[in-house]
Design a protein around this motif. Structure first.
Motif, PDB file in Angstrom:
ATOM      1  N   SER A   3       0.855  -1.182   0.000  1.00 62.12           N
ATOM      2  CA  SER A   3       0.000   0.000   0.000  1.00 62.12           C
ATOM      3  C   SER A   3       0.885   1.224   0.000  1.00 62.12           C
ATOM      4  N   SER A   4       0.416   2.307  -0.646  1.00 59.69           N
ATOM      5  CA  SER A   4       1.199   3.536  -0.699  1.00 59.69           C
ATOM      6  C   SER A   4       1.366   4.155   0.674  1.00 59.69           C
ATOM      7  N   PHE A  69       6.050   0.302  -4.871  1.00 61.81           N
ATOM      8  CA  PHE A  69       5.506   1.405  -5.658  1.00 61.81           C
ATOM      9  C   PHE A  69       4.540   2.224  -4.804  1.00 61.81           C
ATOM     10  N   SER A  70       4.296   3.442  -5.235  1.00 58.68           N
ATOM     11  CA  SER A  70       3.301   4.287  -4.586  1.00 58.68           C
ATOM     12  C   SER A  70       2.579   5.083  -5.652  1.00 58.68           C
ATOM     13  N   SER A  78       0.220   9.072 -14.450  1.00 60.38           N
ATOM     14  CA  SER A  78      -1.026   8.326 -14.270  1.00 60.38           C
ATOM     15  C   SER A  78      -1.112   7.539 -12.971  1.00 60.38           C
ATOM     16  N   GLY A  79       0.014   7.086 -12.431  1.00 63.02           N
ATOM     17  CA  GLY A  79      -0.017   6.289 -11.212  1.00 63.02           C
ATOM     18  C   GLY A  79      -0.409   4.844 -11.446  1.00 63.02           C
ATOM     19  N   ARG A  98       6.231   7.177 -11.885  1.00 61.46           N
ATOM     20  CA  ARG A  98       7.626   7.531 -11.602  1.00 61.46           C
ATOM     21  C   ARG A  98       7.736   8.190 -10.225  1.00 61.46           C
ATOM     22  N   THR A  99       8.726   7.757  -9.451  1.00 59.25           N
ATOM     23  CA  THR A  99       9.069   8.426  -8.196  1.00 59.25           C
ATOM     24  C   THR A  99      10.259   9.332  -8.464  1.00 59.25           C
ATOM     25  N   HIS A 100      10.100  10.605  -8.197  1.00 60.11           N
ATOM     26  CA  HIS A 100      11.178  11.561  -8.434  1.00 60.11           C
ATOM     27  C   HIS A 100      12.066  11.680  -7.198  1.00 60.11           C
TER      28      HIS A 100
END
Length: 278
Positions: A3-4, A69-70, A78-79, A98-100
């Motif tokens: 879970s995020s 992932f989150s 889009s997630g 994408r995680t920046h």
């Protein structure tokens, strides 16, 4: 599944990030019904519609359901993790989550998508972004191939005494394939800053002095991780604006999104045609 809102094993420094990527790849295979993906794409600002031209969508999975992932923290992403069956029977994994680096979640999180793609079987990694252009002849909406990068984040995804050669990081072969689709594609050197603030005019002048022609806040760390994983890399930037000090107007994320929307139909077809030949 993850879970995020929960911590991931990625956050435990004693856990191998490759083990976490392997678990994520297993979960992805179960969620999509696709045991192996052959190619992976991270779609940055302006590139999102390219996915719809890749082939038949097999599955779409909220990213936060997969370990490590989150949900995307940036407007314009889009997630989701989407699986497509291409015309030649290969499967493409499209990463819209994408995680920046500037999100402060750590380098492991930044490159987890790339490592998961490699664990899922992908041998080619396509990294795209929206970026500022230093070259004066580039106008907003121009797609540019990345030939090399300069990493100004003061970080690396490599851990321990891991030495990886980056001489030909961005594949000349894949750039040549891209030019089979559009012969006049220009190329440049991408400079990754930490962000999330935009670069100052002085920083842009510095980037130009040391050989940069594109400035942004992603891609370089992901490319290093992709090389470590043995993947072949194609990098492409959408020039959404001229960099600070080159254009007179203040920079804004709204401008980036607007330029992306204006160019996305052309970019979608271009990138899909390129990927079909890789």
């Amino acid at each position: 599944m993850a879970s995020s809102e929960s911590r991931s094993n990625l956050d435990d420094p004693t856990t191998s990030p490759f083990d976490v990527a392997a678990l994520a790849a297993q979960q992805l295979a179960e969620a999509t019904g696709v045991p192996r993906h052959d190619i992976a794409l991270t779609l940055g600002s302006g590139w999102g519609k390219a996915a719809d031209h890749l082939g038949e969508e097999v599955a779409s999975v909220p990213a936060e359901q997969i370990e490590g992932f989150s949900a995307s923290g940036v407007v314009g992403h889009s997630g989701t993790l989407r699986s497509f069956r291409m015309a030649d029977g290969r499967h493409a994994l499209v990463i819209g989550a994408r995680t920046h680096f500037y999100e402060g979640k750590g380098v492991r999180r930044v490159v987890h998508s790339v490592r998961t793609a490699a664990a899922a079987g992908a041998t080619v990694m396509v990294l795209t972004n929206g970026a500022g252009g230093i070259k004066r002849s580039w106008t907003p909406g121009t797609p540019v191939l990345i030939s090399d990068h300069i990493n100004l984040t003061a970080a690396s995804p490599l851990e321990g005494a891991t030495f990886v050669d980056l001489t030909d990081l961005y594949s000349a072969r894949l750039r040549a394939v891209a030019r089979e689709v559009e012969a006049d594609l220009d190329e440049g050197v991408y400079v990754q800053f930490r962000g999330p603030h935009y670069e100052t005019p002085a920083e842009v002048r510095m980037a130009e002095t040391i050989g940069g022609t594109i400035v942004g806040m992603s891609t370089a760390l992901e490319a290093i991780a992709a090389r470590e994983a043995g993947m072949e890399i194609l990098g492409m930037s959408l020039i959404t604006n001229l960099a600070a000090g080159i254009q007179s107007e203040p920079l804004s994320h709204a401008e980036v999104l607007a330029a992306g929307r204006a160019a996305e139909s052309r970019l979608a077809r271009l990138l899909a045609d390129i990927v079909g030949r890789l």
